[in-house]
Design an enzyme around this catalytic site. Structure first.
Site, PDB file in Angstrom:
ATOM      1  N   GLY A  28     -48.162  -2.875   4.289  1.00 66.92           N
ATOM      2  CA  GLY A  28     -48.257  -1.648   3.494  1.00 66.92           C
ATOM      3  C   GLY A  28     -47.726  -1.802   2.077  1.00 66.92           C
ATOM      4  O   GLY A  28     -47.929  -2.813   1.397  1.00 66.92           O
ATOM      5  N   ILE A  29     -47.028  -0.759   1.641  1.00 68.58           N
ATOM      6  CA  ILE A  29     -46.550  -0.710   0.255  1.00 68.58           C
ATOM      7  C   ILE A  29     -45.530  -1.821  -0.013  1.00 68.58           C
ATOM      8  O   ILE A  29     -45.554  -2.457  -1.075  1.00 68.58           O
ATOM      9  CB  ILE A  29     -45.965   0.698  -0.031  1.00 68.58           C
ATOM     10  CG1 ILE A  29     -47.111   1.711  -0.123  1.00 68.58           C
ATOM     11  CG2 ILE A  29     -45.132   0.702  -1.300  1.00 68.58           C
ATOM     12  CD1 ILE A  29     -46.675   3.166  -0.254  1.00 68.58           C
ATOM     13  N   ASP A  74     -33.447  -5.463  12.154  1.00 63.56           N
ATOM     14  CA  ASP A  74     -33.614  -4.029  12.363  1.00 63.56           C
ATOM     15  C   ASP A  74     -32.650  -3.303  11.431  1.00 63.56           C
ATOM     16  O   ASP A  74     -31.434  -3.313  11.634  1.00 63.56           O
ATOM     17  CB  ASP A  74     -33.327  -3.658  13.823  1.00 63.56           C
ATOM     18  CG  ASP A  74     -33.574  -2.173  14.082  1.00 63.56           C
ATOM     19  OD1 ASP A  74     -33.723  -1.402  13.101  1.00 63.56           O
ATOM     20  OD2 ASP A  74     -33.619  -1.787  15.261  1.00 63.56           O
ATOM     21  N   TYR A 166     -38.030  13.893   6.935  1.00 64.32           N
ATOM     22  CA  TYR A 166     -38.503  12.973   5.889  1.00 64.32           C
ATOM     23  C   TYR A 166     -38.188  13.548   4.504  1.00 64.32           C
ATOM     24  O   TYR A 166     -37.690  12.832   3.624  1.00 64.32           O
ATOM     25  CB  TYR A 166     -40.009  12.773   6.079  1.00 64.32           C
ATOM     26  CG  TYR A 166     -40.648  11.734   5.190  1.00 64.32           C
ATOM     27  CD1 TYR A 166     -40.544  10.376   5.489  1.00 64.32           C
ATOM     28  CD2 TYR A 166     -41.400  12.103   4.072  1.00 64.32           C
ATOM     29  CE1 TYR A 166     -41.165   9.423   4.692  1.00 64.32           C
ATOM     30  CE2 TYR A 166     -42.021  11.159   3.276  1.00 64.32           C
ATOM     31  CZ  TYR A 166     -41.899   9.813   3.589  1.00 64.32           C
ATOM     32  OH  TYR A 166     -42.519   8.864   2.799  1.00 64.32           O
ATOM     33  N   LYS A 170     -35.884  11.676   1.744  1.00 67.24           N
ATOM     34  CA  LYS A 170     -36.398  11.208   0.451  1.00 67.24           C
ATOM     35  C   LYS A 170     -35.747  11.952  -0.707  1.00 67.24           C
ATOM     36  O   LYS A 170     -35.671  11.432  -1.829  1.00 67.24           O
ATOM     37  CB  LYS A 170     -37.928  11.350   0.422  1.00 67.24           C
ATOM     38  CG  LYS A 170     -38.646  10.435   1.418  1.00 67.24           C
ATOM     39  CD  LYS A 170     -38.378   8.962   1.138  1.00 67.24           C
ATOM     40  CE  LYS A 170     -39.217   8.040   2.013  1.00 67.24           C
ATOM     41  NZ  LYS A 170     -38.958   6.618   1.733  1.00 67.24           N
ATOM     42  N   THR A 201     -51.946   3.556   4.367  1.00 65.17           N
ATOM     43  CA  THR A 201     -51.187   2.519   5.086  1.00 65.17           C
ATOM     44  C   THR A 201     -51.075   2.976   6.545  1.00 65.17           C
ATOM     45  O   THR A 201     -51.542   4.058   6.899  1.00 65.17           O
ATOM     46  CB  THR A 201     -49.758   2.366   4.516  1.00 65.17           C
ATOM     47  OG1 THR A 201     -49.047   3.576   4.766  1.00 65.17           O
ATOM     48  CG2 THR A 201     -49.758   2.063   3.023  1.00 65.17           C
TER      49      THR A 201
HETATM   50  P1  NAD Z   1     -45.635   1.372   6.761  1.00 66.94           P
HETATM   51  O1  NAD Z   1     -45.355   2.161   7.990  1.00 66.94           O
HETATM   52  O2  NAD Z   1     -46.958   0.718   6.590  1.00 66.94           O
HETATM   53  O3  NAD Z   1     -44.518   0.249   6.565  1.00 66.94           O
HETATM   54  C1  NAD Z   1     -43.185   0.496   6.878  1.00 66.94           C
HETATM   55  C2  NAD Z   1     -42.421  -0.798   6.849  1.00 66.94           C
HETATM   56  O4  NAD Z   1     -41.073  -0.525   7.280  1.00 66.94           O
HETATM   57  C3  NAD Z   1     -42.974  -1.869   7.780  1.00 66.94           C
HETATM   58  O5  NAD Z   1     -42.966  -3.113   7.123  1.00 66.94           O
HETATM   59  C4  NAD Z   1     -41.985  -1.907   8.924  1.00 66.94           C
HETATM   60  O6  NAD Z   1     -41.831  -3.185   9.504  1.00 66.94           O
HETATM   61  C5  NAD Z   1     -40.693  -1.514   8.224  1.00 66.94           C
HETATM   62  N1  NAD Z   1     -39.751  -0.949   9.165  1.00 66.94           N
HETATM   63  C6  NAD Z   1     -39.909   0.158   9.944  1.00 66.94           C
HETATM   64  N2  NAD Z   1     -38.825   0.340  10.719  1.00 66.94           N
HETATM   65  C7  NAD Z   1     -37.961  -0.682  10.420  1.00 66.94           C
HETATM   66  C8  NAD Z   1     -36.674  -1.060  10.876  1.00 66.94           C
HETATM   67  N3  NAD Z   1     -36.031  -0.343  11.801  1.00 66.94           N
HETATM   68  N4  NAD Z   1     -36.101  -2.162  10.371  1.00 66.94           N
HETATM   69  C9  NAD Z   1     -36.743  -2.897   9.428  1.00 66.94           C
HETATM   70  N5  NAD Z   1     -37.951  -2.574   8.948  1.00 66.94           N
HETATM   71  C10 NAD Z   1     -38.560  -1.495   9.432  1.00 66.94           C
HETATM   72  O7  NAD Z   1     -45.315   2.367   5.563  1.00 66.94           O
HETATM   73  P2  NAD Z   1     -45.767   2.391   4.026  1.00 66.94           P
HETATM   74  O8  NAD Z   1     -46.767   3.452   3.876  1.00 66.94           O
HETATM   75  O9  NAD Z   1     -46.023   1.021   3.538  1.00 66.94           O
HETATM   76  O10 NAD Z   1     -44.409   2.960   3.399  1.00 66.94           O
HETATM   77  C11 NAD Z   1     -43.504   2.160   2.650  1.00 66.94           C
HETATM   78  C12 NAD Z   1     -42.535   3.105   1.963  1.00 66.94           C
HETATM   79  O11 NAD Z   1     -43.269   3.959   1.078  1.00 66.94           O
HETATM   80  C13 NAD Z   1     -41.780   4.026   2.925  1.00 66.94           C
HETATM   81  O12 NAD Z   1     -40.471   4.203   2.458  1.00 66.94           O
HETATM   82  C14 NAD Z   1     -42.539   5.334   2.817  1.00 66.94           C
HETATM   83  O13 NAD Z   1     -41.728   6.439   3.115  1.00 66.94           O
HETATM   84  C15 NAD Z   1     -42.957   5.306   1.362  1.00 66.94           C
HETATM   85  N6  NAD Z   1     -44.119   6.153   1.035  1.00 66.94           N
HETATM   86  C16 NAD Z   1     -45.340   5.897   1.568  1.00 66.94           C
HETATM   87  C17 NAD Z   1     -46.409   6.716   1.193  1.00 66.94           C
HETATM   88  C18 NAD Z   1     -47.810   6.493   1.681  1.00 66.94           C
HETATM   89  O14 NAD Z   1     -48.712   7.254   1.298  1.00 66.94           O
HETATM   90  N7  NAD Z   1     -48.077   5.492   2.491  1.00 66.94           N
HETATM   91  C19 NAD Z   1     -46.212   7.795   0.323  1.00 66.94           C
HETATM   92  C20 NAD Z   1     -44.929   8.020  -0.164  1.00 66.94           C
HETATM   93  C21 NAD Z   1     -43.886   7.190   0.191  1.00 66.94           C
END
Ligand code: NAD
Length: 261
Positions: A28-29, A74, A166, A170, A201
């Site tokens: 993801g991001i 973790d 959430y 945030k 994502t």
């Molecule tokens: P995602 O769910 O695709 O990825 C989340 C990542 O966090 C993964 O790599 C996962 O392995 C890791 N993770 C989860 N639990 C964990 C743990 N206990 N220990 C270690 N690693 C852990 O999410 P994303 O969409 O890529 O989001 C990345 C960030 O961007 C997050 O903080 C999310 O809140 C933020 N965000 C995402 C969006 C969106 O539209 N996708 C929008 C705003 C903010």
């Protein structure tokens, strides 16, 4: 009095010789941030739970010519974060960290249970706070510069229904960013937060798969389309680099204009 600074201009966006840690870097991001940092010259260490995703992301970065390692951890094990910081420091002194690991929880506030609330805060707030402070302890002792980048959300600025843990997490990160930035600014450490809008994502795929939700979201974005994860990656690289050396304590939204409209 000469008011101009005589510093040479920094090589914009250059992260050469910098060691950058990206949590959630397996997908993801976070993965896009790691790719952008590596493409800008950083040595990158990824932290996530899944060894398989770490290996996959690290292989992609290396195939593109970057330097990358992965540490499976973790991050909700808050007591272990100082030991994690030590392990990351042993790879190389850490210049920058981007906290992209995060979790969402959807449902009415009246149904949220204590354990679920705590899981969200543990990953979204406790982990970035305690990992950043553990790294900062080492950066301050070494008298080196450092850039700490938190990943917020539209929910760092506004509430939305059915995501209250959430939103709380945030919004808390904005306070963390402001507090750390003021505490550390005179000692060479910066802290900023990026607020992504909507990106496709694993976190959002269920929501975006519902046509009514997807249409409602797209209709609110002035740019007319979702962001690409690399859009957050380039913002993070800017905040990690010397190009942003006088920017600290700021929330920078990457949202296609959502919050301005
Ligand atoms: P995602 O769910 O695709 O990825 C989340 C990542 O966090 C993964 O790599 C996962 O392995 C890791 N993770 C989860 N639990 C964990 C743990 N206990 N220990 C270690 N690693 C852990 O999410 P994303 O969409 O890529 O989001 C990345 C960030 O961007 C997050 O903080 C999310 O809140 C933020 N965000 C995402 C969006 C969106 O539209 N996708 C929008 C705003 C903010």
């Amino acid at each position: 009095m000469d008011l101009t600074t005589q510093r040479p201009l920094p090589a914009a966006f250059g992260l050469h010789d910098r060691h950058v840690v990206v949590t959630g870097g397996g997908r993801g991001i976070g993965r896009a941030i790691a790719l952008c940092a590596a493409a800008s010259g950083a040595r990158v260490t990824l932290v996530a739970r899944s060894q398989e995703q770490l290996d996959d992301a690290a292989a992609e970065i290396r195939a593109a010519g970057g330097t990358c390692a992965g540490v499976a951890h973790d991050l909700t094990d808050t007591e272990s974060l100082d030991a994690l910081a030590e392990r990351l420091w042993e790879v190389a002194p850490v210049d920058g960290v981007v906290h992209a690991a995060g979790v969402q929880l959807r449902g009415p506030a009246v149904d949220v249970e204590v354990a679920a609330w705590r899981r969200v805060q543990a990953l979204n707030v406790d982990a970035p706070y305690f990992l950043s402070t553990a790294l900062a302890r080492r950066q301050l002792a070494a008298e080196q510069r450092g850039s700490h980048v938190f990943i917020g959300s539209l929910n760092s600025s506004l509430g939305l229904p059915n995501v209250s843990p959430y939103v709380a997490s945030k919004t808390a990160l904005v306070g963390v960013t402001r507090a750390l930035s003021t505490e550390w600014a005179a000692r060479g450490l910066r802290a900023n937060i990026v607020g992504p809008g909507y990106f496709r994502t694993e976190m959002t795929e269920g929501l975006l798969a519902e046509p009514a939700h997807a249409q409602r979201i797209l209709g609110r974005i002035p740019a007319g389309h979702l962001g690409a994860p690399e859009d957050v990656g380039t913002a993070a690289v800017f905040l990690l680099s010397d190009a942003s050396s006088y920017i600290t304590g700021q929330l920078i939204n990457v949202d296609g204009g959502w919050l301005a409209s």
